[in-house]
Write a protein that holds these residues in place. Structure first.
Motif, PDB file in Angstrom:
ATOM      1  N   ASN B  99       0.948  -1.374  -0.049  1.00 44.56           N
ATOM      2  CA  ASN B  99      -0.187  -0.016  -0.133  1.00 44.56           C
ATOM      3  C   ASN B  99       0.861   1.282   0.092  1.00 44.56           C
ATOM      4  OD1 ASN B  99      -2.413  -1.555   0.115  1.00 44.56           O
ATOM      5  ND2 ASN B  99      -2.468  -1.064   2.460  1.00 44.56           N
ATOM      6  N   ASN B 128      -1.351  -1.339  -4.148  1.00 42.63           N
ATOM      7  CA  ASN B 128      -2.614  -0.327  -4.006  1.00 42.63           C
ATOM      8  C   ASN B 128      -2.037   1.093  -4.083  1.00 42.63           C
ATOM      9  OD1 ASN B 128      -4.782  -2.306  -3.881  1.00 42.63           O
ATOM     10  ND2 ASN B 128      -4.028  -2.467  -1.880  1.00 42.63           N
ATOM     11  N   ASN B 216      -9.046   4.276   5.236  1.00 43.69           N
ATOM     12  CA  ASN B 216      -9.488   2.889   5.557  1.00 43.69           C
ATOM     13  C   ASN B 216      -8.358   1.883   5.632  1.00 43.69           C
ATOM     14  OD1 ASN B 216     -12.030   3.655   6.489  1.00 43.69           O
ATOM     15  ND2 ASN B 216     -12.706   3.462   4.492  1.00 43.69           N
ATOM     16  N   THR B 217      -7.065   2.195   5.668  1.00 46.75           N
ATOM     17  CA  THR B 217      -5.965   1.531   5.323  1.00 46.75           C
ATOM     18  C   THR B 217      -4.829   2.093   6.086  1.00 46.75           C
ATOM     19  OG1 THR B 217      -4.628   0.024   4.299  1.00 46.75           O
ATOM     20  CG2 THR B 217      -5.401   1.844   3.003  1.00 46.75           C
ATOM     21  N   LYS B 218      -3.931   1.325   6.348  1.00 44.74           N
ATOM     22  CA  LYS B 218      -2.478   1.823   6.761  1.00 44.74           C
ATOM     23  C   LYS B 218      -1.430   1.465   5.484  1.00 44.74           C
ATOM     24  CE  LYS B 218      -2.531   1.704  11.628  1.00 44.74           C
ATOM     25  NZ  LYS B 218      -1.839   1.524  12.826  1.00 44.74           N
TER      26      LYS B 218
END
Lengths: 187, 279
Positions: B99, B128, B216-218
């Motif tokens: 990510n 991502n 909504n993610t790290k």
């Protein structure tokens, strides 16, 4: 007058004057010096090293929000504008080049004039465009001391003559006279 | 046209009275410079500018876009891209997912640079990519992936240094054609990135001053280059907190080459040459 900061702007043909000035300053010279020099786009690294060869003072490319220390020469990093903030620190910007220049001498001089006012000496050296003229004017209006390298001595006269046309400068000096003047400040 | 500190304070208040844009903790010198430019471009004095801000909602949006700085390049500062390729991505390459957040992605050149490297390393599909900016105009430009050619010849030079050459072995030279990633149309004076790259990232409008982690993610890697230079020390520290809590353990933060974490927030990160990792 008690000057606490020196800012020097230069472009084409200024390298020799800058190195002579740096070479003549003693190790215990306290007044911080800011160098705003145009460089060729591809000469992004190695410039600090080239300037350092003969300098007894440390030469650094500042990081953003770096505190200004005595006895240090600050070189505007390639591809950034260099500003001076109240509270005695440097800030950087990547906004568009001004007069095709980044760093812009005008922007650095205007910022230094605003922050350091009558504590500031500004020196415009040899160069091939008009960058620096507006900056030196702002410096003079803020009661700083304006020095221009004698155009007769400059490899390229455009920058120094533009500065002289724009502002009633305090001194038009040869490199040798600039050095003597700066050295006498400390005494 | 010189603007005074009290003028600046009144302008900041004017923006706050009609919007959430808060320039209170912006770096004063560049903010002043941008305001002076804004006044010049719109032929307004301070009073005129304040009047326009408080009465013209469209001008508020447009002027915020003009105040924020959007300069960027493909592979700006090749040496940081060498570090990203050979140090940072090298460590992430065996993960199942990667990510990445480009905070302050501007017109997108950095996002495309990253995707080109990821593709060269065979990692693009499992990554991502989130990119954010306060300015929706530059996000639109980023999505379009089309840049002026003539003024940007450095892009090709940087591409050669980062993608084709190996900084650890100058004898090695990879014949990666430009057309693998972009088309150059000299007649139209454009460089256009290929569609498989344009479709990949997810863009968000995000204000680093007001907004937290909205994704909504790290992240394994956050890039925020030459953005925080426009913020003062206090605001920089708030953003370092945001990045810290948005990174996975041992995640990496990349700042501009002349930016650094100063003060106590530095204790939360390990400095590794040109970048930081979360402690």
């Amino acid at each position: 007058m008690n000057y606490k900061y020196i800012i020097i702007g230069g472009s084409a043909g200024s390298f020799q004057a800058v190195t002579s000035i740096l070479a003549s300053l003693p190790k215990n010279f306290k007044i911080p010096i800011f160098l705003c020099l145009h460089r060729l786009k591809h000469v992004r690294s190695g410039f600090v090293e080239a300037l350092s060869i003969k300098s007894k003072l440390p030469i650094v490319e500042p990081i953003d929000k770096e505190h200004i220390r005595q006895g240090v020469v600050y070189l505007a990093p390639a591809n950034y504008h260099m500003y001076f903030e109240l509270g005695n620190y440097i800030s950087l910007s990547t906004e568009e080049p001004v007069n095709h220049s980044r760093p812009s001498i005008d922007l650095s001089f205007v910022s230094a004039a605003y922050t350091f006012k009558d504590k500031l000496i500004g020196v415009v050296l040899s160069g091939a465009n008009k960058d620096g003229a507006k900056g030196l004017k702002a410096l003079k209006s803020a009661n700083g001391l304006a020095i221009v390298q004698d155009p007769a001595e400059c490899q390229v006269k455009t920058m120094t003559t533009a500065a002289i046309d724009e502002t009633p400068v305090d001194h038009i000096f040869t490199t040798k006279e600039i050095i003597d003047f700066i050295l006498n400040l400390e005494q | 046209m010189a603007v005074s500190q009290p003028d600046i304070d009144r302008l900041i208040d004017a923006y706050l009275s009609v919007s959430t844009y808060n320039f209170k903790d912006y770096s004063i010198k560049s903010f002043m410079r941008r305001i002076e430019k804004l006044m010049m471009d719109n032929k307004l004095d301070v009073e005129g500018l304040i009047n326009k801000i408080t009465t013209d909602a469209i001008f508020v949006e447009q002027s915020v876009k003009d105040i924020t700085v959007n300069t960027t390049e493909l592979f700006r500062d090749p040496k940081i891209w060498h570090a990203i390729r050979y140090r940072i991505l090298e460590k992430l390459k065996d993960q199942r997912r990667i990510n990445i957040w480009h905070a302050g992605s501007s017109t997108g050149q950095e996002v495309y640079s990253m995707m080109i490297l990821l593709n060269e390393m065979g990692l693009l599909d499992k990554t991502n990519i989130f990119a954010s900016d306060i300015n929706t105009d530059v996000i639109d430009t980023a999505k379009k992936g089309e840049y002026i050619y003539r003024f940007n010849l450095d892009y090709l030079d940087n591409f050669n240094q980062v993608v084709r050459q190996n900084p650890y072995n100058f004898d090695e030279f990879k014949e990666v054609p430009y057309s693998k990633y972009f088309e150059i149309d000299k007649a139209k004076d454009i460089i256009k990135l290929n569609s498989f790259l344009r479709k990949k990232p997810v863009y968000f409008k995000h204000d680093l001053v007001n907004d937290g982690n909205i994704f909504n993610t790290k992240f394994d890697l956050i890039l925020c280059r030459n953005v925080l230079i426009y913020f003062n020390y206090e605001l920089q520290n708030n953003v370092f907190d945001l990045f810290h809590e948005s990174l996975f353990r041992k995640g990496t933060l990349v700042l501009g080459v002349h930016e650094s974490i100063l003060g106590t927030k530095a204790l939360k990160f390990n400095k590794k040459g040109l970048y930081y990792t979360k402690k």
